[in-house]
Design a protein around this motif. Structure first.
Motif, short mmCIF file in Angstrom:
data_model
loop_
_atom_site.label_atom_id
_atom_site.label_comp_id
_atom_site.label_asym_id
_atom_site.label_seq_id
_atom_site.Cartn_x
_atom_site.Cartn_y
_atom_site.Cartn_z
N GLN A 87 -31.30 -38.78 -52.27
CA GLN A 87 -31.50 -39.38 -53.59
C GLN A 87 -31.93 -40.84 -53.47
OE1 GLN A 87 -27.58 -38.54 -55.08
NE2 GLN A 87 -28.24 -36.70 -56.18
N TYR A 88 -31.32 -41.56 -52.57
CA TYR A 88 -31.60 -42.98 -52.41
C TYR A 88 -33.02 -43.23 -51.88
CZ TYR A 88 -30.78 -47.87 -51.13
OH TYR A 88 -30.84 -49.24 -51.03
N THR A 89 -33.50 -42.31 -51.06
CA THR A 89 -34.84 -42.47 -50.49
C THR A 89 -35.93 -41.78 -51.30
OG1 THR A 89 -34.46 -40.55 -49.03
CG2 THR A 89 -33.96 -42.75 -48.14
N GLY A 90 -35.56 -41.28 -52.50
CA GLY A 90 -36.56 -40.68 -53.39
C GLY A 90 -36.93 -39.25 -53.05
N ARG A 91 -36.05 -38.53 -52.35
CA ARG A 91 -36.35 -37.14 -51.99
C ARG A 91 -35.45 -36.16 -52.71
NH1 ARG A 91 -37.30 -40.34 -47.62
NH2 ARG A 91 -39.22 -39.91 -46.41
N GLN A 92 -34.99 -36.55 -53.90
CA GLN A 92 -34.07 -35.69 -54.64
C GLN A 92 -34.71 -34.39 -55.10
OE1 GLN A 92 -35.07 -38.71 -55.36
NE2 GLN A 92 -35.26 -39.14 -57.54
N ARG A 93 -36.04 -34.32 -55.05
CA ARG A 93 -36.72 -33.08 -55.46
C ARG A 93 -36.36 -31.91 -54.54
NH1 ARG A 93 -40.37 -36.53 -53.32
NH2 ARG A 93 -41.60 -35.90 -51.50
N TYR A 94 -35.92 -32.23 -53.32
CA TYR A 94 -35.55 -31.16 -52.39
C TYR A 94 -34.18 -30.57 -52.70
CZ TYR A 94 -39.39 -33.12 -49.63
OH TYR A 94 -40.62 -33.58 -49.22
N MET A 95 -33.44 -31.23 -53.59
CA MET A 95 -32.07 -30.80 -53.83
C MET A 95 -32.00 -29.88 -55.04
SD MET A 95 -30.86 -32.33 -51.34
CE MET A 95 -29.27 -31.58 -51.63
N ASN A 96 -31.44 -28.72 -54.86
CA ASN A 96 -31.11 -27.81 -55.95
C ASN A 96 -29.84 -27.05 -55.56
OD1 ASN A 96 -31.89 -25.28 -54.48
ND2 ASN A 96 -33.95 -26.19 -54.63
N LYS A 97 -29.33 -26.25 -56.44
CA LYS A 97 -28.03 -25.63 -56.20
C LYS A 97 -28.05 -24.68 -55.00
CE LYS A 97 -28.89 -22.01 -59.68
NZ LYS A 97 -28.37 -21.38 -60.92
N TRP A 98 -29.21 -24.05 -54.75
CA TRP A 98 -29.29 -23.13 -53.62
C TRP A 98 -29.32 -23.89 -52.29
CZ3 TRP A 98 -27.89 -18.63 -55.06
CH2 TRP A 98 -28.23 -18.14 -56.33
N VAL A 99 -30.04 -25.00 -52.25
CA VAL A 99 -30.07 -25.81 -51.02
C VAL A 99 -28.68 -26.36 -50.72
CG1 VAL A 99 -30.99 -27.90 -49.97
CG2 VAL A 99 -32.51 -26.37 -51.27
N ILE A 100 -28.02 -26.89 -51.75
CA ILE A 100 -26.68 -27.45 -51.55
C ILE A 100 -25.71 -26.36 -51.12
CG2 ILE A 100 -24.72 -28.55 -52.72
CD1 ILE A 100 -26.74 -30.07 -54.42
N ALA A 101 -25.86 -25.15 -51.68
CA ALA A 101 -24.98 -24.04 -51.29
C ALA A 101 -25.18 -23.69 -49.80
CB ALA A 101 -25.27 -22.82 -52.16
N LEU A 102 -26.42 -23.70 -49.34
CA LEU A 102 -26.68 -23.42 -47.92
C LEU A 102 -26.10 -24.52 -47.03
CD1 LEU A 102 -30.38 -22.13 -48.08
CD2 LEU A 102 -28.34 -20.79 -47.52
N LEU A 103 -26.24 -25.78 -47.47
CA LEU A 103 -25.71 -26.88 -46.67
C LEU A 103 -24.18 -26.84 -46.58
CD1 LEU A 103 -27.91 -29.87 -47.96
CD2 LEU A 103 -28.15 -28.62 -45.81
N MET A 104 -23.55 -26.23 -47.56
CA MET A 104 -22.09 -26.22 -47.61
C MET A 104 -21.47 -25.05 -46.84
SD MET A 104 -20.74 -28.76 -49.13
CE MET A 104 -21.13 -30.12 -50.22
N ILE A 105 -22.28 -24.19 -46.25
CA ILE A 105 -21.73 -23.02 -45.55
C ILE A 105 -20.85 -23.45 -44.37
CG2 ILE A 105 -22.31 -21.03 -44.11
CD1 ILE A 105 -24.74 -20.57 -45.91
N VAL A 106 -21.37 -24.30 -43.49
CA VAL A 106 -20.59 -24.74 -42.32
C VAL A 106 -19.37 -25.56 -42.74
CG1 VAL A 106 -20.65 -26.15 -40.22
CG2 VAL A 106 -22.56 -24.61 -40.75
N PRO A 107 -19.49 -26.51 -43.71
CA PRO A 107 -18.29 -27.23 -44.16
C PRO A 107 -17.20 -26.29 -44.69
CG PRO A 107 -20.21 -28.45 -44.84
CD PRO A 107 -20.70 -27.15 -44.28
N VAL A 108 -17.58 -25.26 -45.42
CA VAL A 108 -16.57 -24.32 -45.94
C VAL A 108 -15.91 -23.56 -44.78
CG1 VAL A 108 -16.27 -22.21 -47.29
CG2 VAL A 108 -17.65 -24.09 -48.21
N ILE A 109 -16.74 -23.17 -43.80
CA ILE A 109 -16.17 -22.49 -42.62
C ILE A 109 -15.19 -23.41 -41.92
CG2 ILE A 109 -16.74 -21.60 -40.32
CD1 ILE A 109 -19.38 -20.57 -41.50
#
Length: 604
Positions: A87-109
């Motif tokens: 968000q700070y570097t202006g790339r927030q367009r890459y973020m959506n709920k599906w991307v965040i869900a994928l990124l959270m797989i390892v943290p949840v594990i």
């Protein structure tokens, strides 16, 4: 007192620092970057809070409990920090709920594996107490899932730091200072953890939580110095959001920092994802607004901007935003919609123009009446004088004179009625009603009106226009054109001369000519005849006088009917006046149309 108690107090201070910044972020939760920033600090607060109690615990069971508290935040901290960097570097367009869900797989594990480690020992192979420092510390033998967690976290840390460094290299000097604080503050937890895990320096305790103390200092300093979270009172934010005028705030490097809801109606597609974008990108479709931002504060000016529905007019005000020391810290662009005011001004100007034209039209039409009625009335006066003289000399009946006198009176009455009917039709502007008309019939009608004048000068009037020659024109305007041209021809033709009318069709126009054998014109007269707005009347061959408006009216009426007028003249040989007139109804398609009829684009 063992030093672990001092460390515990320090960690509690770091926890409080993180919670304060989390609270400040919560107050600006309408900004997506503030949400990710606050949540990231909250995960750090769980870590420092849990470890503050872990290092003062006296049993393995207590240590396990506080480890679970720490791991409420530890697994998710890196991903939230990475979202913040995007968000700070202006790339927030890459973020959506599906991307965040994928990124959270390892943290949840990681979170689940840590809390169920007693069942499978894949996160910690073993946990033992170590009393070498005079107080119990836990010694952990890491398992494969722990190593996965560390590798996953540092992978995203490296990528995130790369994005920050790339942004730093392209940033302006003022922005580089803020990015530097972001980079140093982010290195705190990860740098301390890297030193602890590498074993380069012997550390009996985990120094990773103390990295948050380091980060808290830099983040607090950054917020104070650079207003990184751009904090503002909630009441002012509500006023800002509810303003009808569009407001956009930029920093001194022309980077968008905030805007209100009204800006959505001006700048197409603008959203909170645009925050942090340079003005060049925000206004790439609006060069006028970009110029205003670049040139700095300026006086109010009016611009036209293409909106989603139609063209809109805005009053632009550009000003600096100053801090408490009156030093500029940003710019504010204020856009006030003045479309209705502009439209009202245009309507007022149009009404004023129409009133002026109607007034001019009124004056000219009075002259038309005087010009057309004068000649028949003059003939009536002459006939009356003749009748009186004859009656005095012979005392007999004068049926011929009386008959001619009655015919002229009837012609005058018909002319006056026609003009009055036409005046009634001109309410609200010059409106004409073109119809298909037999040109030969129109010429004969007007020849009869001028017959006495022509016979008085012994001038022969000849029309070579056959019946069935149809044109498409306003009836009264066509009569006025023919009558004025004939009247002028009679006026400037010597006694015994000839006036001839012809008509030739060319494409969709009829070219009508009125030729006389009069005195003609010099080149100087010819060059100015149809160019003068207010011509001066010339005296005719028999001393006739006029008001000088005949040809001016002809020129205007011919143009309004979609034709042109011109002439040829040779001194002492005569003149020929030509005018074109449409022959088909299709020719009127080029004229503006109203519900009342065909309305002239320009009133006389």
């Amino acid at each position: 007192m063992s030093y672990n108690l001092y460390l515990s107090v320090l960690l509690m201070a770091a926890t409080c620092c993180s919670l304060v910044i989390t609270y400040l972020s919560w107050k600006r939760r309408e900004l997506p970057i503030a949400i990710s920033y606050g949540l990231g600090l909250l995960t750090g607060a769980f870590y420092t809070f849990g470890y503050a109690f872990e290092i003062v615990s006296t049993s393995l069971e207590q240590i396990r409990f506080w480890l679970r508290i720490e791991y409420i935040g530890i697994p998710f901290g890196t991903i939230l920090w990475f979202v913040l960097v995007l968000q700070y570097t202006g790339r927030q367009r890459y973020m959506n709920k599906w991307v965040i869900a994928l990124l959270m797989i390892v943290p949840v594990i990681t979170f689940v594996a840590h809390n169920t480690n007693e069942w499978h020992h894949l996160f910690y192979k073993s946990m033992t107490l170590n009393y070498s420092e005079g107080f119990p510390l836990v010694t952990l033998e890491k398992g494969p899932l722990y190593k996965l967690h560390v590798a996953y976290s540092y992978t995203f840390f490296v990528v995130g730091m790369g994005l920050l460094i790339q942004m730093f290299r392209k940033a302006t000097p003022r922005m580089k200072k803020q990015i530097t604080f972001m980079i140093i503050g982010s290195w705190g937890p990860y740098g301390f953890t890297l030193v602890y895990l590498s074993g380069v320096i012997y550390m009996p305790i985990d120094i990773s939580p103390f990295g948050f103390v380091f980060s808290g200092i830099f983040f607090m300093w950054g917020i104070y110095q650079f207003n990184m979270l751009r904090l503002a009172p909630l009441a002012l934010q509500k006023v800002f959001a509810s303003m009808q005028d569009a407001v956009m705030v930029f920093d001194l490097d022309n980077t968008l920092t905030s805007f209100n809801q009204s800006a959505n109606r001006v700048i197409e597609g603008i959203s909170h994802k645009w925050i942090g974008q340079p003005a060049v990108q925000v206004f790439f479709q609006y060069p006028v607004l970009l110029e205003k931002i670049m040139q700095g504060p300026s006086l109010d000016s009016k611009v036209q901007i293409s909106g989603q529905d139609d063209e809109q007019f805005y009053n632009i005000h550009m000003s600096f935003i100053s801090d408490i020391n009156q030093k500029p810290v940003g710019k504010m662009l204020l856009l006030s919609n003045v479309t209705e005011m502009v439209r009202s001004e245009e309507r007022l100007l149009e009404n004023a123009r129409q009133l002026s034209e109607l007034n001019t039209f009124k004056d000219r039409m009075f002259n038309v009446v005087a010009h057309d009625i004068r000649d028949p009335l003059a003939v009536l006066i002459n006939l009356m004088e003749l009748m009186e003289e004859e009656m005095q000399a012979y005392g007999g009946k004068h049926e011929e004179i009386v008959h001619e006198m009655g015919q002229q009176i009837q012609n005058t009455f018909t002319l006056v009625e026609s003009l009055l009917d036409w005046f009634r039709s001109q309410k609200g502007g010059m409106i004409f009603h073109p119809v298909e008309r037999d040109l030969a019939h129109a010429v004969q009608t007007n020849l009869r009106l001028l017959l006495v004048r022509s016979e008085g000068k012994h001038i022969q009037l000849i029309s070579d226009i056959p019946k069935g020659t149809f044109v498409y024109a306003d009836k009264e305007m066509l009569d006025l054109i023919i009558r004025n041209l004939l009247s002028n021809a009679i006026k400037f033709t010597d006694s015994g001369g000839t006036i001839r009318l012809k008509a030739d069709r060319r494409d969709d126009k009829m070219i009508v000519s009125v030729s006389d054998t009069g005195e003609g014109m010099s080149s100087d007269q010819a060059n100015t005849l149809l160019q003068e707005a207010n011509p001066i009347s010339s005296t005719g061959t028999a001393g006739e006088r006029g008001v000088g408006l005949g040809l001016t009216l002809c020129r205007e009426f011919v143009r309004l009917n979609g034709g042109e007028i011109w002439f040829d003249s040779t001194p002492s040989q005569g003149s020929t006046f030509y005018f074109s007139i449409p022959t088909l109804p299709e020719a009127t398609s080029k004229l503006p149309v109203s519900k009342e009829g065909l309305v002239l684009g320009e009133v006389l």
